[in-house]
Scaffold this motif. Structure first.
Motif, short mmCIF file in Angstrom:
data_model
loop_
_atom_site.label_atom_id
_atom_site.label_comp_id
_atom_site.label_asym_id
_atom_site.label_seq_id
_atom_site.Cartn_x
_atom_site.Cartn_y
_atom_site.Cartn_z
N PHE A 57 0.80 -1.16 -0.14
CA PHE A 57 -0.03 -0.02 -0.14
C PHE A 57 0.95 1.25 0.07
CE2 PHE A 57 -3.01 2.90 2.25
CZ PHE A 57 -3.58 3.13 1.20
N THR B 69 1.89 2.95 -3.38
CA THR B 69 0.90 3.54 -4.13
C THR B 69 1.29 4.99 -3.86
OG1 THR B 69 -0.89 3.66 -2.24
CG2 THR B 69 -0.80 1.92 -3.91
N ASN C 61 -6.61 1.23 -7.90
CA ASN C 61 -7.40 1.60 -6.66
C ASN C 61 -8.91 1.18 -7.59
OD1 ASN C 61 -9.40 2.10 -4.61
ND2 ASN C 61 -8.30 4.16 -4.20
N VAL D 239 -3.18 -6.13 -2.38
CA VAL D 239 -2.59 -5.69 -1.51
C VAL D 239 -1.46 -6.32 -0.74
CG1 VAL D 239 -3.94 -5.59 0.21
CG2 VAL D 239 -2.76 -3.28 -0.11
N THR E 293 -9.13 -7.37 -3.29
CA THR E 293 -9.25 -6.23 -2.51
C THR E 293 -9.13 -5.16 -3.44
OG1 THR E 293 -6.66 -6.44 -2.81
CG2 THR E 293 -7.35 -7.20 -0.70
N ILE F 137 -7.06 -2.43 -3.90
CA ILE F 137 -5.61 -2.17 -4.20
C ILE F 137 -5.12 -3.31 -4.98
CG2 ILE F 137 -3.30 -1.23 -3.75
CD1 ILE F 137 -5.56 0.86 -3.31
N MET G 56 -4.42 1.28 5.29
CA MET G 56 -4.55 -0.03 4.28
C MET G 56 -5.80 -0.64 4.59
SD MET G 56 -4.59 -3.31 3.70
CE MET G 56 -3.94 -4.02 5.28
N ASN H 230 -9.22 -0.79 1.83
CA ASN H 230 -9.39 -2.52 1.33
C ASN H 230 -10.36 -3.01 2.57
OD1 ASN H 230 -7.40 -2.90 -0.87
ND2 ASN H 230 -6.47 -1.84 0.81
#
Length: 534
Positions: free
Chosen positions: A94, A97, A151, A178, A220, A222, A307, A311
């Motif tokens: 995460f 990102t 995302n 993720v 998830t 992500i 995170m 998620n």
């Protein structure tokens, strides 16, 4: 114990409580211990699992409640250590990102070294990843990389696969959640057709759009999307690799148009972008100048909470631990005493994880001193191995796509060190078995003690393998065997120099990657030769 059968709504809404039990005082009551937080009452907004971790009467007279308090604290600390290992890969992933902010304008080369792109988009390089980069541990030097993060709570993304890849050319597009679990892995190994797929999050609902080959659901929101295309060292081979990579990648569904997109890796590679306060000169002078600490144990619980907020849904193998993590996060926020305990647990867990996550210790015996992580990439509930992999080679492929053999010791169990000279001798017809018809290849790569490649090897090699064989650069013995030499000092003989893989000064580690491995590798029948010190 007071049992109430068939309770009414008032009990569940906490509108009714039992009267207290009063003792007729015969002596002055003992004072409550001030260092123990009283459990929240029935009307509290703190979730029950959080409140249950504080003993109901930790402040009993004559310290009679202390054993229960210590028992609960021991449970919380033990749980925190497991949650740390479980959540470590997700906090790391995460954190990456941050690419979205650095590369918010368009795809390019982060720090002039790494592929980067805005949200739901991939960027790509036009050559091997630079050996001097210090952001990604243990990258390969066999393929040209692309990378991006999605995302999927914002919108779905289009995954494009190539329609014009030459037969037998290796390419892949690895898609991870993720937690770094490999959820989808397309490519030449699986004969993926060329076209478009729709990458969606766990809550997306809808039908496959016209012109798309299918839906790729992620557990998830992500997701990491990592294209790669094999490249030999010749200019012609690199042109071919980039031509394939130009057809592989991700972009937002809102930007989809009929027909395939060209990702133009050459243009992306020319677009060097640096974080604020970082310059090309700084990185050239000190490659660690902008190296992030992807997981900081001092901020782990806050980072884990962020995170999880991004998620709210995770995969079935991670759901139970996500609930436990949320309980610990809420407990830390509600009780200063537990906050201190959990912060200490994070520091201890991080130290323990890094102590065990080395090329000397990770994995199980794979023969002749080599180790491997069985089931790599498809982690399931093996959170321990997943965390170790994040430390030493994050975003490892599905083991069926590429099997990794690792080691940090020689045949006698002594740490590998550049002061010495080592050899590996493959008997005739005993090179790593890979399926060349599906793009398979193998390589032996050298890494320093921090799991990075040598930035300036004297003969230009950071690895040795199929690329060198195809270029007729290696020298075989009269009996058909192949002996590789690993050392810091250049060998004296011409044959040894031809087969030389330079080592760094000090401790080092090795990885053999077998891309598109045959059943002999997957079943553990094939064994690599040992690494012998002269």
């Amino acid at each position: 114990m007071f049992r109430l059968y068939a309770p009414t709504k008032a009990l569940f809404e906490k509108a009714w409580t039992l009267p207290d039990v009063e003792r007729v005082a015969t002596a002055k009551p003992a004072k409550a211990q001030p260092d123990v937080a009283a459990p929240a009452g029935p009307g509290s907004q703190v979730p029950y699992p959080v409140r249950a971790l504080t003993p109901a009467h930790a402040d009993l007279a004559r310290s009679a409640g202390v054993p229960a308090l210590l028992a609960n604290e021991a449970y919380v600390e033990a749980l925190a250590r497991v949650v740390y290992y479980w959540g470590y890969p997700a906090v790391d992933g995460f954190g990456r990102t941050n690419m979205w902010e650095i590369m918010k304008e368009k795809p390019g080369a982060m720090l002039g070294l790494l592929p980067g792109a805005p949200m739901n988009t991939t960027g790509c390089l036009a050559d091997y990843i630079s050996p001097s980069q210090r952001w990604v541990v243990t990258p390969n030097n066999d393929t040209v990389y692309g990378a991006g993060f999605a995302n999927l709570a914002v919108e779905p993304a289009v995954i494009q696969t190539p329609v014009g890849a030459p037969q037998g050319h290796y390419w892949t597009i690895q898609i991870v959640d993720v937690f770094t679990n490999v959820v989808h892995q397309f490519g030449s190994a699986s004969a993926t057709p060329g076209g478009k797929f729709l990458l969606v999050g766990p809550d997306w609902q809808g039908a496959t759009p016209d012109g798309f080959l299918g839906i790729l659901r992620m557990p998830t929101n992500i997701a990491g999307v990592l294209p790669r295309s094999f490249a030999a060292r010749s200019p012609e081979a690199k042109v071919r690799a980039v031509a394939v990579l130009d057809q592989i990648g991700m972009y937002p569904l809102s930007k989809d148009q009929p027909g395939p997109r060209r990702f133009d890796c050459q243009a992306a590679a020319r677009n060097a972008v640096y974080p604020p306060g970082v310059t090309a000169q700084m990185i050239a002078a000190d490659p660690d100048a902008s190296r992030p600490q992807w997981v900081n144990p001092k901020t782990f619980w806050e980072d884990l909470a962020r995170m999880l907020n991004a998620n709210p849904t995770v995969g079935p193998s991670d759901t139970a631990m996500a609930d436990q993590a949320r309980t610990l996060i809420a407990l830390r926020r509600s009780d200063p005493r537990y906050k201190a305990l959990l912060d200490r647990a994070a520091l201890a867990s991080d130290a323990a994880l890094h102590a065990s996550s080395t090329y000397v210790q990770v994995g199980v015996d794979a023969g002749n001193g080599w180790q491997r992580q069985e089931g790599a990439g498809r982690w399931g509930t093996d959170w321990f191995s997943r965390a170790q992999a994040t430390v030493i080679y994050i975003y490892v492929n599905d083991y069926r796509e590429a099997t990794y053999f690792i080691r940090g010791t020689d045949a006698k169990g002594t740490l590998l060190d550049g002061r010495h000279t080592y050899t590996m001798t493959f008997p005739k017809d005993a090179l790593p078995p890979v399926d060349r018809s599906r793009g398979g290849f193998w390589s032996l790569t050298m890494y320093d003690k921090d799991n990075f490649m040598l930035p300036n090897p004297p003969n230009g090699r950071t690895n040795i393998g199929t690329v060198d064989l195809d270029a007729n650069e290696l020298r075989f013995a009269a009996d058909g065997s192949l002996t590789l030499t690993l050392s810091r000092e250049q060998p004296a003989g011409a044959d040894e120099r031809a087969n030389w893989l330079p080592a760094p000064e000090g401790q080092f580690a090795l990885i053999v990657r077998a891309y598109v491995p045959t059943s002999a590798v997957l079943a553990g029948v094939y064994q690599l030769p040992n690494v012998e010190r002269r």
